[in-house]
Write a protein that holds these residues in place. Structure first.
Motif, mmCIF file in Angstrom:
data_model
loop_
_atom_site.group_PDB
_atom_site.id
_atom_site.type_symbol
_atom_site.label_atom_id
_atom_site.label_comp_id
_atom_site.label_asym_id
_atom_site.label_seq_id
_atom_site.Cartn_x
_atom_site.Cartn_y
_atom_site.Cartn_z
ATOM 1 N N THR A 248 -0.110 -11.805 20.719
ATOM 2 C CA THR A 248 0.009 -10.395 21.075
ATOM 3 C C THR A 248 0.826 -9.559 19.866
ATOM 4 N N VAL A 249 1.138 -9.739 18.292
ATOM 5 C CA VAL A 249 1.089 -8.379 17.818
ATOM 6 C C VAL A 249 0.223 -7.819 16.723
ATOM 7 N N ALA A 250 -1.069 -9.458 17.573
ATOM 8 C CA ALA A 250 -2.456 -8.866 16.213
ATOM 9 C C ALA A 250 -2.106 -7.746 16.459
ATOM 10 N N SER A 251 -3.044 -6.166 15.621
ATOM 11 C CA SER A 251 -3.023 -5.091 15.742
ATOM 12 C C SER A 251 -3.730 -4.633 14.848
ATOM 13 N N ALA A 252 -4.031 -3.024 15.107
ATOM 14 C CA ALA A 252 -5.084 -2.592 13.659
ATOM 15 C C ALA A 252 -3.757 -2.635 12.375
ATOM 16 N N GLY A 253 -3.976 -2.535 11.508
ATOM 17 C CA GLY A 253 -2.926 -2.526 10.540
ATOM 18 C C GLY A 253 -3.148 -0.886 9.730
ATOM 19 N N THR A 254 -1.991 -0.773 8.753
ATOM 20 C CA THR A 254 -1.632 1.006 8.756
ATOM 21 C C THR A 254 -1.241 0.246 6.621
ATOM 22 N N VAL A 255 -1.921 1.119 5.917
ATOM 23 C CA VAL A 255 -1.739 1.116 4.388
ATOM 24 C C VAL A 255 -1.212 2.816 4.505
ATOM 25 N N PHE B 220 -6.944 -7.772 7.096
ATOM 26 C CA PHE B 220 -6.092 -7.927 8.068
ATOM 27 C C PHE B 220 -6.169 -9.323 9.141
ATOM 28 N N ASP B 221 -4.780 -9.066 9.622
ATOM 29 C CA ASP B 221 -5.339 -10.853 10.474
ATOM 30 C C ASP B 221 -6.190 -11.688 9.934
ATOM 31 N N GLY B 222 -5.681 -11.691 8.938
ATOM 32 C CA GLY B 222 -6.376 -13.186 8.424
ATOM 33 C C GLY B 222 -5.730 -14.522 8.685
ATOM 34 N N TYR B 223 -5.562 -15.470 8.128
ATOM 35 C CA TYR B 223 -4.724 -16.684 7.623
ATOM 36 C C TYR B 223 -3.883 -16.964 9.035
ATOM 37 N N ALA B 224 -3.413 -17.300 9.880
ATOM 38 C CA ALA B 224 -1.860 -17.158 10.500
ATOM 39 C C ALA B 224 -2.305 -16.226 10.751
ATOM 40 N N GLY B 225 -3.085 -15.165 10.662
ATOM 41 C CA GLY B 225 -2.400 -14.129 11.701
ATOM 42 C C GLY B 225 -1.763 -13.137 10.648
ATOM 43 N N ALA B 226 -1.902 -13.586 9.490
ATOM 44 C CA ALA B 226 -0.877 -12.322 8.182
ATOM 45 C C ALA B 226 -1.765 -11.243 7.274
ATOM 46 N N THR B 227 -0.914 -10.237 6.862
ATOM 47 C CA THR B 227 -2.340 -9.379 6.205
ATOM 48 C C THR B 227 -1.777 -10.306 4.378
ATOM 49 N N TYR B 228 -3.369 -10.175 3.256
ATOM 50 C CA TYR B 228 -3.477 -10.550 2.221
ATOM 51 C C TYR B 228 -3.477 -9.219 1.800
ATOM 52 N N THR C 115 -8.774 -3.945 14.088
ATOM 53 C CA THR C 115 -8.175 -5.512 13.744
ATOM 54 C C THR C 115 -8.750 -6.117 13.231
ATOM 55 N N GLY C 116 -8.413 -7.280 12.032
ATOM 56 C CA GLY C 116 -9.477 -7.891 11.294
ATOM 57 C C GLY C 116 -10.053 -7.314 10.018
ATOM 58 N N TRP C 117 -9.791 -6.032 9.430
ATOM 59 C CA TRP C 117 -10.407 -5.716 8.502
ATOM 60 C C TRP C 117 -10.791 -5.685 7.190
ATOM 61 N N ILE C 118 -11.781 -5.786 6.207
ATOM 62 C CA ILE C 118 -11.113 -6.958 4.940
ATOM 63 C C ILE C 118 -12.221 -5.516 4.492
#
Ligand SMILES: *[C@@H]1O[C@H](CO)[C@@H](O)[C@H](O)[C@H]1NC(C)=O
Length: 176
Positions: free
Chosen positions: A16-23, A88-96, A63-66
């Motif tokens: 439910t929280v998987a969403s676009a990231g921000t920098v 963003f939204d990498g393994y286990a939903g985390a941001t790397y 979402t999921g941008w690398i």
């Protein structure tokens, strides 16, 4: 069973929280900078972002941008430099994320540090290059992660004490 239901609850929460990231880009000195983004093949491209001296700008990511970015100071030639790298939204939903000096360690004026919004840790990069807190060689294991999807990227030279920009920003974000 307790373990399984915990895993399912965590997975549902992540879904439910998987969403676009921000920098949140923080330009620490008076030089205007242009951030140039490069996405992994097949992903959405992001237009260049111009940030005036001593201001901040927030860039959202799909979402999921690398991909990565580097900073070009006003008047300088557009050459790939010190890189901010993110997934963003990498393994286990985390941001790397990490700061990488592999492509151009001579670019000591642009991307400095990346860390999660509202927290000063973990930090990749440093205020003054060269430093060991980054990807410096191809086999360095320096990628950090956070459960959040908002990062802060410091650019340029902080005015007085080393961590002033970072600390001030984190405080601002926490209190606002
Ligand atoms: C960027 O985001 C931060 C934290 O949410 C906010 O305080 C700030 O006003 C935003 N800046 C811009 C230029 O929108």
């Amino acid at each position: 069973m307790q373990f399984l239901s915990t895993v399912f609850a965590a997975a549902a929460a992540l879904a439910t929280v998987a969403s676009a990231g921000t920098v949140h880009f923080v330009n620490q000195d008076s030089t205007q900078r242009t951030i140039v983004f490069t996405q992994n093949e097949g992903l959405e491209s992001i237009p260049e972002l111009v940030i005036s001296g001593l201001t901040t700008a927030n860039q959202t990511f799909p979402t999921g941008w690398i991909g990565n970015w580097y900073s070009v100071s006003e008047g300088a030639t557009n050459t790939p430099g010190m890189l901010g790298e993110v997934r963003f939204d990498g393994y286990a939903g985390a941001t790397y994320f990490d700061v990488s000096a592999i492509v151009n360690p001579e670019d000591t004026n642009g991307v400095k540090e990346i860390f999660p919004l509202g927290s000063n840790t973990p930090v990749s990069g440093c205020q003054k290059w060269p430093c060991t807190n980054a990807y410096n060689k191809w086999d360095d294991v320096a990628t950090l992660s956070t459960d959040g999807d908002e990062l802060v990227c410091l650019l340029g030279t902080a005015s007085s004490t080393r961590r002033r920009g970072a600390n001030a920003m984190s405080r601002d974000y926490v209190t606002s």
